[in-house]
Design an enzyme around this catalytic site. Structure first.
Site, PDB file in Angstrom:
ATOM      1  N   CYS A 168      45.572  34.190  42.651  1.00 58.48           N
ATOM      2  CA  CYS A 168      44.510  33.872  43.622  1.00 58.48           C
ATOM      3  C   CYS A 168      45.081  33.333  44.930  1.00 58.48           C
ATOM      4  O   CYS A 168      44.431  33.390  45.975  1.00 58.48           O
ATOM      5  CB  CYS A 168      43.556  32.831  43.038  1.00 58.48           C
ATOM      6  SG  CYS A 168      43.256  32.986  41.281  1.00 58.48           S
TER       7      CYS A 168
ATOM      8  N   ASP B  35      42.892  27.889  37.704  1.00 57.35           N
ATOM      9  CA  ASP B  35      42.005  27.658  36.565  1.00 57.35           C
ATOM     10  C   ASP B  35      42.299  28.603  35.414  1.00 57.35           C
ATOM     11  O   ASP B  35      42.031  28.286  34.260  1.00 57.35           O
ATOM     12  CB  ASP B  35      40.544  27.832  36.998  1.00 57.35           C
ATOM     13  CG  ASP B  35      40.046  26.609  37.744  1.00 57.35           C
ATOM     14  OD1 ASP B  35      40.885  25.826  38.216  1.00 57.35           O
ATOM     15  OD2 ASP B  35      38.829  26.450  37.845  1.00 57.35           O
TER      16      ASP B  35
ATOM     17  N   CYS C 258      41.657  30.154  45.132  1.00 56.08           N
ATOM     18  CA  CYS C 258      41.160  29.883  43.778  1.00 56.08           C
ATOM     19  C   CYS C 258      39.952  28.936  43.815  1.00 56.08           C
ATOM     20  O   CYS C 258      39.646  28.329  44.840  1.00 56.08           O
ATOM     21  CB  CYS C 258      42.293  29.311  42.941  1.00 56.08           C
ATOM     22  SG  CYS C 258      42.064  29.454  41.161  1.00 56.08           S
ATOM     23  N   ASP C 259      39.303  28.809  42.667  1.00 49.11           N
ATOM     24  CA  ASP C 259      37.986  28.164  42.566  1.00 49.11           C
ATOM     25  C   ASP C 259      37.773  26.907  43.402  1.00 49.11           C
ATOM     26  O   ASP C 259      36.784  26.787  44.126  1.00 49.11           O
ATOM     27  CB  ASP C 259      37.722  27.756  41.114  1.00 49.11           C
ATOM     28  CG  ASP C 259      37.535  28.941  40.196  1.00 49.11           C
ATOM     29  OD1 ASP C 259      37.732  30.082  40.634  1.00 49.11           O
ATOM     30  OD2 ASP C 259      37.198  28.720  39.030  1.00 49.11           O
ATOM     31  N   LYS C 260      38.660  25.930  43.230  1.00 50.84           N
ATOM     32  CA  LYS C 260      38.411  24.618  43.839  1.00 50.84           C
ATOM     33  C   LYS C 260      38.801  24.578  45.305  1.00 50.84           C
ATOM     34  O   LYS C 260      38.481  23.628  46.019  1.00 50.84           O
ATOM     35  CB  LYS C 260      39.181  23.522  43.084  1.00 50.84           C
ATOM     36  CG  LYS C 260      38.923  23.501  41.605  1.00 50.84           C
ATOM     37  CD  LYS C 260      37.456  23.343  41.285  1.00 50.84           C
ATOM     38  CE  LYS C 260      37.165  23.542  39.812  1.00 50.84           C
ATOM     39  NZ  LYS C 260      37.429  24.899  39.293  1.00 50.84           N
TER      40      LYS C 260
ATOM     41  N   CYS D 228      39.795  35.775  40.847  1.00 56.13           N
ATOM     42  CA  CYS D 228      39.188  36.445  39.695  1.00 56.13           C
ATOM     43  C   CYS D 228      37.981  37.276  40.118  1.00 56.13           C
ATOM     44  O   CYS D 228      37.133  36.830  40.889  1.00 56.13           O
ATOM     45  CB  CYS D 228      38.783  35.418  38.653  1.00 56.13           C
ATOM     46  SG  CYS D 228      40.203  34.596  37.930  1.00 56.13           S
TER      47      CYS D 228
ATOM     48  N   GLU E  66      36.629  23.189  32.304  1.00 56.77           N
ATOM     49  CA  GLU E  66      35.824  24.392  32.098  1.00 56.77           C
ATOM     50  C   GLU E  66      36.063  24.913  30.685  1.00 56.77           C
ATOM     51  O   GLU E  66      37.172  24.859  30.182  1.00 56.77           O
ATOM     52  CB  GLU E  66      36.231  25.488  33.093  1.00 56.77           C
ATOM     53  CG  GLU E  66      35.737  25.222  34.476  1.00 56.77           C
ATOM     54  CD  GLU E  66      36.080  26.352  35.428  1.00 56.77           C
ATOM     55  OE1 GLU E  66      36.812  27.275  35.026  1.00 56.77           O
ATOM     56  OE2 GLU E  66      35.615  26.290  36.569  1.00 56.77           O
TER      57      GLU E  66
ATOM     58  N   SER F 191      33.124  27.928  33.143  1.00 62.18           N
ATOM     59  CA  SER F 191      33.692  28.798  34.160  1.00 62.18           C
ATOM     60  C   SER F 191      32.618  29.735  34.673  1.00 62.18           C
ATOM     61  O   SER F 191      31.652  30.052  33.976  1.00 62.18           O
ATOM     62  CB  SER F 191      34.819  29.620  33.531  1.00 62.18           C
ATOM     63  OG  SER F 191      34.937  30.840  34.203  1.00 62.18           O
TER      64      SER F 191
HETATM   65 FE1  FES Z   1      41.724  31.534  40.526  1.00 64.06          FE
HETATM   66 FE2  FES Z   1      40.016  32.492  38.704  1.00 64.06          FE
HETATM   67  S1  FES Z   1      41.944  31.505  38.341  1.00 64.06           S
HETATM   68  S2  FES Z   1      39.795  32.386  40.871  1.00 64.06           S
END
Ligand code: FES
Length: 561
Positions: free
Chosen positions: A52, A84, A125-127, A197, A449, A475
């Protein structure tokens, strides 16, 4: 160059009392003519260890080129991120949510300390996305978020794959539904390279909704990481930032109650991640606004879920660009009166003005997004639950595909890893409400998650036969009957701490009630006998996190008394 544009950096570059700072600026290569230019901090969460984020430092170089070409000084700095998808159960995942606040703190720190006039964050990535936008709101200087882009899907034996395919392969392995060769094949081919992702999981959810909120350029969330449009966007950011500086449009003008509603409307329409609830509570607070779980419910009530995207649907984020991207979807929602058009954005134009330039959704040729009249669900999939198991609120993901009610027997896991063991021993059975507790922001710590448990449950074929409830998170890749963010959390003595194996629990998405079927007297007796566990950490980052983090119902912010 007007000194107006360098209103912060001029403190260092112009004032005679700052010779050391000026010497250092010469030291990093600035020339005399650069001293009157605005300075733009370019925050990258790039690092090699995560698909990511692996390309973000490269994108930052393009951003810098665009900044330089527009007569500004661009200075790249890095902040952290964690993947993640690569954390190992609770032990690694407990660092994930705290990383959001570290990203926010570090961008706030560098931009403030270095007197930058604006900030561009290149994130993946997510955060990363909520962390960057929280910092932008706190600093309130012209700011733009650039999303690193979604990953392309992987392929194996004619099947399209993504990260969830790898998790679900484990469940299939437990259930003896996959050969060793195919198990390996799925793992080797799920992630073909750079990008976040690929479903409507947390990263794509946050990118799409932050774009709808006005903090990214149109299409930022729609260009995949490897698409040429992503590089072009990065090169255009310099001109956009120059305009923002000239207009002096700051994040607190862009992040308003109305624009937060726009963001959450897009989350609901796309079937986005429950994490969005947590992050927008936090983003709002960073902007000095008061958003509540009930506000989120109100948006869910009026927004149909219309996108056939993973995790519950068929398509990936990479497919969205083909139908006009997030701007086309937002334009459609605007045409139906679900989006506020008068909010200002980082283009210097309003939402309505931006959308006027967006393509139209064609319902004859595409089947990824449905008209409101043919919605997958007539209201949003994110439901705020209350009840004697969650007096201050929880967040459920109810797409309707799994039904609207669930009634079953509690099976308690004190740690998320227990469910994997239980599954492999066949102890989780149809009708169970699996309770995963001590996973909250303080108890985890870090509010893990449940990607591994939920994917394993799916892979084992139990996805529509059991329910999962937790004081941790889910997640964005999760599907099935799940309730997370249960507050108060077990560590604080919330009722989830008092559940015993065999208790009856019901989840009713119609009435939004999460009920533990024991008497008030029994609840009180269990509470009286409850002893708060010792914190798992007293020192270091996680020790500090336990002491500072607010409830999930308050966005898990860490910067408030
Ligand atoms: Fe980075 Fe899913 S592990 S967006």
């Amino acid at each position: 160059m007007s000194t107006e544009l360098n209103r912060f950096s001029k403190t260092l570059t112009q004032e005679v009392t700052n010779p050391a700072a000026q010497a250092m600026l010469y030291g990093i290569g600035l020339k005399e003519e650069d001293f009157s230019k605005p300075q733009i901090g370019i925050a990258s969460t790039g690092y090699e260890g995560n698909p990511c984020n692996m390309h973000l430092n490269g994108l930052s170089v393009y951003v810098k080129q665009g900044v330089t070409a527009n007569e500004m000084v661009g200075l790249i700095f890095n902040t952290i991120g964690v993947s993640d998808g690569m954390t190992n159960g609770n032990d690694g995942m407990r660092y994930s949510l705290p990383s959001r606040d570290i990203i926010a703190d570090s961008i706030e720190t560098v931009v403030s300390a270095q007197w930058y006039d604006g900030v561009i964050a290149v994130v993946g990535c997510d955060k990363n996305m909520p962390g960057a936008v929280m910092a932008m709101a706190r600093i309130d200087r012209p700011a733009i978020m650039v999303y690193g882009g979604t990953i392309r899907s992987g392929h194996y034996k004619g099947q399209k794959l993504d990260i969830v395919s790898a998790f679900e392969a484990l469940g299939k392995k437990f259930a003896n539904n996959i050969s060793d060769e195919d198990f390996k094949g799925v793992i080797q081919n799920s992630i073909p390279g750079q990008g976040a992702c690929g479903g409507m999981y947390t990263a794509n959810t946050m990118a799409a909704s932050i774009e709808a909120m006005g903090m990214s350029l149109p299409f930022s969330s729609s260009y995949p990481a490897t698409h040429e449009g992503k590089q072009e966007e990065c090169k255009k950011i310099g001109a956009a930032m120059k305009k923002l500086l000239e207009l002096n449009i700051t994040p607190k003008e862009i992040i308003t109650k109305k624009s937060l509603e726009n963001a959450l409307t897009v989350v609901m329409a796309l079937g986005g991640s429950t994490n969005a609830a947590l992050h927008f509570l936090a983003i709002a607070r960073s902007a000095g606004l008061w958003l509540t779980l009930d506000d989120i419910q109100a948006i869910s009530d009026r927004t149909p879920f219309i996108a056939d995207l993973k995790p519950s649907g068929k398509y990936y984020m990479e497919d969205i660009l083909e139908i006009g991207g997030v701007p086309a979807i937002t334009k459609y929602l605007y045409s139906k009166g679900l989006i506020h058009g008068d909010c200002i954005t980082v283009t210097g134009k309003t939402v309505a003005e931006n959308l006027a330039e967006a393509p139209d959704l064609n319902f004859d040729t595409q089947k990824m997004v449905f008209p409101l009249e043919q919605a997958i669900k007539s209201s949003g999939h994110i439901q705020i639950m209350y009840g004697n198991l969650t007096p201050t609120g929880a967040v459920a993901k109810i797409t309707g595909k799994e039904g609207m009610t669930f009634d079953g027997e509690a099976k308690v896991c004190e740690h998320e890893s227990e469910i994997i063991t239980m599954l492999s021993k066949g102890e989780i059975k149809e009708g169970h409400v699996v309770v995963i507790r001590n996973a909250g922001p303080k108890g985890g710590p870090g509010m893990s998650e449940m990607l591994k448990p939920t994917s394993a449950v799916m892979g084992a074929g139990l996805g529509d036969k059991i329910a999962l409830i937790t004081d941790g998170r889910f997640s964005g890749g999760t599907h099935g009957f799940v309730v997370g963010h249960i507050t108060p959390e077990a560590f604080d003595g919330g009722p989830i701490a008092l559940v015993k194996d065999g208790d009856r629990i019901s989840i009713d998405a119609n009435t939004r009630q999460l009920t533990l079927h024991i008497s008030d007297e029994e609840m009180a007796a269990r509470k009286a006998a409850w002893i708060q566990p010792a914190p798992k950490f007293t020192k270091g980052m996680l020790g500090r996190y336990i002491r500072t983090v607010k409830s999930a119902a308050e966005g898990c912010v860490t910067d408030e008394a």
